[in-house]
Design an enzyme around this catalytic site. Structure first.
Site, PDB file in Angstrom:
ATOM      1  N   ALA A 137       0.794  -1.225   0.000  1.00 45.37           N
ATOM      2  CA  ALA A 137       0.000   0.000   0.000  1.00 45.37           C
ATOM      3  C   ALA A 137       0.827   1.276   0.000  1.00 45.37           C
ATOM      4  CB  ALA A 137      -0.929  -0.002   1.211  1.00 45.37           C
TER       5      ALA A 137
ATOM      6  N   ASN B  16       1.460  -4.219   7.640  1.00 50.97           N
ATOM      7  CA  ASN B  16       2.401  -4.834   6.710  1.00 50.97           C
ATOM      8  C   ASN B  16       3.329  -3.785   6.099  1.00 50.97           C
ATOM      9  OD1 ASN B  16       1.745  -7.741   6.624  1.00 50.97           O
ATOM     10  ND2 ASN B  16      -0.251  -7.030   5.938  1.00 50.97           N
TER      11      ASN B  16
ATOM     12  N   HIS C 254      -0.405   7.524   4.537  1.00 53.56           N
ATOM     13  CA  HIS C 254       0.902   6.983   4.902  1.00 53.56           C
ATOM     14  C   HIS C 254       1.953   8.071   4.719  1.00 53.56           C
ATOM     15  CE1 HIS C 254      -0.831   2.889   4.621  1.00 53.56           C
ATOM     16  NE2 HIS C 254      -1.426   3.347   3.544  1.00 53.56           N
TER      17      HIS C 254
END
Length: 263
Positions: free
Chosen positions: A120, A186, A216
Protein backbone atom coordinates in the site's frame (compact mmCIF):
# COMPACT_ATOMS: atom_id res chain seq x y z
CA UNK A 1 2.25 -18.51 -21.66
CA UNK A 2 3.49 -18.44 -18.07
CA UNK A 3 1.46 -19.96 -15.26
CA UNK A 4 0.41 -18.46 -11.94
CA UNK A 5 -0.58 -19.89 -8.57
CA UNK A 6 -2.52 -17.59 -6.28
CA UNK A 7 -2.85 -18.12 -2.52
CA UNK A 8 -6.17 -16.79 -1.26
CA UNK A 9 -9.28 -15.62 -3.06
CA UNK A 10 -10.61 -12.61 -1.22
CA UNK A 11 -11.15 -9.07 -2.47
CA UNK A 12 -7.49 -8.49 -3.27
CA UNK A 13 -7.09 -11.74 -5.19
CA UNK A 14 -10.20 -11.04 -7.25
CA UNK A 15 -8.86 -7.61 -8.18
CA UNK A 16 -5.54 -9.15 -9.21
CA UNK A 17 -7.26 -11.81 -11.29
CA UNK A 18 -9.29 -9.16 -13.13
CA UNK A 19 -6.10 -7.30 -14.08
CA UNK A 20 -3.73 -10.16 -14.89
CA UNK A 21 -1.48 -9.54 -17.91
CA UNK A 22 -2.56 -11.49 -20.98
CA UNK A 23 0.62 -13.60 -21.04
CA UNK A 24 0.12 -14.93 -17.49
CA UNK A 25 -2.58 -17.49 -16.80
CA UNK A 26 -4.04 -18.46 -13.42
CA UNK A 27 -3.72 -22.24 -13.23
CA UNK A 28 -3.82 -22.93 -9.48
CA UNK A 29 -5.78 -21.38 -6.62
CA UNK A 30 -4.80 -22.33 -3.06
CA UNK A 31 -7.51 -21.72 -0.46
CA UNK A 32 -8.58 -23.22 2.88
CA UNK A 33 -10.30 -26.58 2.54
CA UNK A 34 -13.59 -25.00 3.65
CA UNK A 35 -13.45 -22.59 0.71
CA UNK A 36 -12.56 -25.01 -2.09
CA UNK A 37 -16.10 -25.71 -3.28
CA UNK A 38 -17.11 -22.03 -3.34
CA UNK A 39 -13.91 -20.99 -5.13
CA UNK A 40 -14.37 -23.63 -7.84
CA UNK A 41 -17.61 -21.95 -8.79
CA UNK A 42 -15.93 -18.56 -9.23
CA UNK A 43 -12.94 -19.33 -11.46
CA UNK A 44 -12.49 -20.75 -14.95
CA UNK A 45 -13.01 -24.47 -15.40
CA UNK A 46 -9.32 -25.07 -16.12
CA UNK A 47 -8.11 -23.65 -12.78
CA UNK A 48 -7.14 -26.29 -10.21
CA UNK A 49 -8.51 -25.25 -6.80
CA UNK A 50 -6.56 -26.89 -3.98
CA UNK A 51 -6.06 -26.61 -0.22
CA UNK A 52 -2.59 -28.15 -0.03
CA UNK A 53 0.59 -27.54 -2.04
CA UNK A 54 1.05 -31.30 -2.38
CA UNK A 55 -2.03 -31.42 -4.61
CA UNK A 56 -0.55 -29.09 -7.25
CA UNK A 57 -0.37 -30.92 -10.57
CA UNK A 58 2.27 -28.75 -12.25
CA UNK A 59 4.98 -26.11 -11.85
CA UNK A 60 3.96 -22.45 -11.43
CA UNK A 61 6.24 -19.76 -12.84
CA UNK A 62 5.15 -17.52 -9.97
CA UNK A 63 3.17 -17.88 -6.75
CA UNK A 64 1.56 -14.80 -5.21
CA UNK A 65 0.11 -14.58 -1.71
CA UNK A 66 -3.07 -12.55 -1.18
CA UNK A 67 -4.30 -14.26 1.98
CA UNK A 68 -2.63 -12.79 5.07
CA UNK A 69 0.30 -13.63 7.29
CA UNK A 70 -1.16 -17.00 8.29
CA UNK A 71 -0.91 -18.21 4.72
CA UNK A 72 2.82 -17.44 4.65
CA UNK A 73 3.33 -19.49 7.80
CA UNK A 74 1.26 -22.36 6.42
CA UNK A 75 2.46 -22.57 2.83
CA UNK A 76 5.57 -20.41 2.34
CA UNK A 77 8.26 -23.00 3.02
CA UNK A 78 6.57 -25.64 0.87
CA UNK A 79 6.32 -23.24 -2.07
CA UNK A 80 9.95 -22.12 -1.87
CA UNK A 81 11.37 -25.59 -1.27
CA UNK A 82 9.90 -26.63 -4.62
CA UNK A 83 11.84 -23.87 -6.35
CA UNK A 84 8.81 -21.66 -6.99
CA UNK A 85 9.28 -17.89 -6.67
CA UNK A 86 6.91 -16.40 -4.08
CA UNK A 87 5.48 -12.87 -4.11
CA UNK A 88 4.45 -11.82 -0.59
CA UNK A 89 2.01 -9.01 0.14
CA UNK A 90 1.70 -9.82 3.87
CA UNK A 91 5.27 -8.70 4.57
CA UNK A 92 4.52 -8.28 8.25
CA UNK A 93 5.02 -12.03 8.60
CA UNK A 94 8.75 -11.38 8.23
CA UNK A 95 8.79 -9.64 11.62
CA UNK A 96 8.92 -13.19 13.01
CA UNK A 97 12.66 -13.87 12.78
CA UNK A 98 12.30 -17.64 13.12
CA UNK A 99 9.79 -17.75 10.27
CA UNK A 100 11.93 -15.54 8.05
CA UNK A 101 14.97 -17.76 8.68
CA UNK A 102 12.96 -20.86 7.67
CA UNK A 103 11.64 -19.17 4.54
CA UNK A 104 15.08 -18.00 3.47
CA UNK A 105 16.55 -21.45 4.10
CA UNK A 106 13.79 -23.02 2.00
CA UNK A 107 14.42 -20.48 -0.76
CA UNK A 108 18.15 -21.24 -0.82
CA UNK A 109 17.52 -24.99 -0.85
CA UNK A 110 14.95 -24.70 -3.63
CA UNK A 111 16.84 -22.00 -5.56
CA UNK A 112 13.77 -19.81 -5.38
CA UNK A 113 13.27 -16.13 -4.58
CA UNK A 114 11.04 -14.33 -2.12
CA UNK A 115 9.64 -11.08 -3.50
CA UNK A 116 8.51 -8.68 -0.74
CA UNK A 117 5.92 -6.56 -2.55
CA UNK A 118 5.55 -2.83 -1.89
CA UNK A 119 1.87 -3.13 -1.03
CA UNK A 120 0.00 0.00 0.00
CA UNK A 121 3.00 2.34 -0.08
CA UNK A 122 5.20 4.00 -2.70
CA UNK A 123 8.85 4.99 -2.63
CA UNK A 124 10.26 1.62 -1.54
CA UNK A 125 12.68 1.64 -4.49
CA UNK A 126 14.11 5.02 -3.44
CA UNK A 127 14.35 4.04 0.22
CA UNK A 128 16.15 0.78 -0.64
CA UNK A 129 18.55 2.71 -2.89
CA UNK A 130 19.23 5.23 -0.13
CA UNK A 131 20.07 2.35 2.22
CA UNK A 132 23.04 1.46 0.03
CA UNK A 133 24.70 4.76 1.00
CA UNK A 134 23.65 4.65 4.64
CA UNK A 135 20.47 5.74 6.43
CA UNK A 136 20.41 7.63 9.72
CA UNK A 137 16.68 7.50 10.45
CA UNK A 138 13.40 6.17 9.04
CA UNK A 139 10.00 7.03 10.54
CA UNK A 140 6.67 5.70 9.29
CA UNK A 141 3.30 7.19 10.27
CA UNK A 142 -0.05 5.59 9.37
CA UNK A 143 -3.31 7.47 9.77
CA UNK A 144 -6.57 5.61 9.13
CA UNK A 145 -10.24 6.03 9.95
CA UNK A 146 -11.46 4.31 13.13
CA UNK A 147 -13.40 1.72 11.10
CA UNK A 148 -10.19 0.62 9.43
CA UNK A 149 -8.76 -0.28 12.86
CA UNK A 150 -11.82 -2.29 13.93
CA UNK A 151 -10.95 -5.87 14.80
CA UNK A 152 -7.37 -4.92 15.68
CA UNK A 153 -5.68 -4.38 19.08
CA UNK A 154 -6.37 -0.68 18.60
CA UNK A 155 -9.81 -1.40 20.07
CA UNK A 156 -8.18 -2.19 23.42
CA UNK A 157 -6.00 0.93 23.38
CA UNK A 158 -8.57 3.62 22.54
CA UNK A 159 -12.35 3.88 22.13
CA UNK A 160 -12.61 3.91 18.36
CA UNK A 161 -16.31 4.79 18.45
CA UNK A 162 -16.00 7.90 20.61
CA UNK A 163 -12.84 9.70 19.49
CA UNK A 164 -13.50 13.08 17.88
CA UNK A 165 -10.01 13.95 16.68
CA UNK A 166 -6.88 12.27 15.36
CA UNK A 167 -5.50 10.04 18.12
CA UNK A 168 -2.16 8.25 18.26
CA UNK A 169 -2.57 4.83 19.90
CA UNK A 170 0.81 3.25 19.13
CA UNK A 171 4.43 4.37 19.02
CA UNK A 172 7.16 1.79 18.73
CA UNK A 173 9.19 -0.33 16.36
CA UNK A 174 8.21 -1.77 13.00
CA UNK A 175 8.68 -5.29 14.35
CA UNK A 176 6.24 -4.81 17.21
CA UNK A 177 3.75 -3.01 14.97
CA UNK A 178 3.78 -5.80 12.38
CA UNK A 179 3.34 -8.49 15.04
CA UNK A 180 0.65 -6.67 17.05
CA UNK A 181 -1.33 -5.35 14.06
CA UNK A 182 -0.92 -8.11 11.42
CA UNK A 183 -3.79 -6.94 9.24
CA UNK A 184 -2.86 -3.25 9.32
CA UNK A 185 0.91 -2.84 9.58
CA UNK A 186 2.40 -4.83 6.71
CA UNK A 187 3.60 -1.52 5.29
CA UNK A 188 5.69 -0.91 8.42
CA UNK A 189 7.52 -4.19 7.85
CA UNK A 190 8.09 -3.45 4.17
CA UNK A 191 9.58 -0.05 4.98
CA UNK A 192 11.77 -1.65 7.64
CA UNK A 193 13.13 -4.28 5.24
CA UNK A 194 13.92 -1.60 2.66
CA UNK A 195 15.51 0.71 5.20
CA UNK A 196 17.07 0.44 8.66
CA UNK A 197 15.50 -2.81 9.84
CA UNK A 198 12.61 -3.97 11.99
CA UNK A 199 13.97 -2.76 15.32
CA UNK A 200 15.31 0.64 14.25
CA UNK A 201 12.35 1.80 12.13
CA UNK A 202 10.09 4.01 14.22
CA UNK A 203 6.34 3.65 13.71
CA UNK A 204 3.37 5.76 14.72
CA UNK A 205 -0.20 4.53 14.24
CA UNK A 206 -3.18 6.86 14.42
CA UNK A 207 -6.98 6.74 14.19
CA UNK A 208 -8.60 9.82 12.67
CA UNK A 209 -12.41 10.14 12.42
CA UNK A 210 -11.99 13.03 9.99
CA UNK A 211 -10.62 10.97 7.09
CA UNK A 212 -11.85 8.23 4.81
CA UNK A 213 -8.60 7.45 2.99
CA UNK A 214 -5.62 5.66 4.51
CA UNK A 215 -2.73 8.09 4.83
CA UNK A 216 0.90 6.98 4.90
CA UNK A 217 3.95 9.13 5.60
CA UNK A 218 7.59 8.01 5.31
CA UNK A 219 10.35 10.32 6.55
CA UNK A 220 13.97 9.28 6.03
CA UNK A 221 17.37 10.91 6.14
CA UNK A 222 20.86 9.72 5.40
CA UNK A 223 23.84 10.19 3.14
CA UNK A 224 21.50 10.64 0.15
CA UNK A 225 19.74 13.62 1.75
CA UNK A 226 16.19 13.67 3.09
CA UNK A 227 12.95 12.09 1.95
CA UNK A 228 9.35 12.81 2.89
CA UNK A 229 6.83 10.71 1.01
CA UNK A 230 3.10 11.07 1.65
CA UNK A 231 0.38 8.91 0.14
CA UNK A 232 -3.41 9.02 0.48
CA UNK A 233 -4.81 5.70 -0.64
CA UNK A 234 -8.29 4.52 -1.56
CA UNK A 235 -9.57 1.11 -0.45
CA UNK A 236 -11.02 -1.47 -2.80
CA UNK A 237 -14.77 -0.87 -3.22
CA UNK A 238 -15.36 -4.55 -2.45
CA UNK A 239 -13.47 -4.41 0.87
CA UNK A 240 -12.78 -1.16 2.76
CA UNK A 241 -9.95 -2.81 4.71
CA UNK A 242 -7.97 -3.69 1.56
CA UNK A 243 -5.81 -1.07 -0.15
CA UNK A 244 -6.29 -0.67 -3.89
CA UNK A 245 -2.59 0.07 -4.32
CA UNK A 246 -1.66 -3.10 -2.44
CA UNK A 247 -3.68 -5.14 -4.93
CA UNK A 248 -2.09 -3.27 -7.81
CA UNK A 249 1.39 -4.03 -6.44
CA UNK A 250 0.55 -7.73 -6.81
CA UNK A 251 -0.55 -7.09 -10.39
CA UNK A 252 2.78 -5.36 -11.01
CA UNK A 253 4.66 -8.40 -9.68
CA UNK A 254 2.66 -10.58 -12.05
CA UNK A 255 3.54 -8.31 -14.96
CA UNK A 256 7.22 -8.37 -14.00
CA UNK A 257 7.19 -12.17 -14.18
CA UNK A 258 6.58 -11.97 -17.94
CA UNK A 259 8.09 -8.62 -18.96
CA UNK A 260 11.37 -8.14 -20.83
CA UNK A 261 11.80 -4.60 -19.43
CA UNK A 262 11.54 -4.10 -15.68
CA UNK A 263 11.00 -0.71 -14.04
Amino acid sequence: MKQLMMIGFGAMAREVLALLPEDLSLQWLLVPVTSVAAARGQVAAGVQVISDIEACNGTPDLVVECAGQGAIRQHGEAVLARGWDLGVISVGAFADNALLDRLQSAAVAGRARIHALAGAIAGIDGLAAAKEGGLDEVVYCARKSPKSWKGSPAETLIDLDSITEATVFYRGTAREAALRFPANANVAATIALAGVGMDDTRVELMADPGIERNQHLICARGRFGEMKLELSGLPLPSNPKTSTLAALSVVRACRHSTASLLI
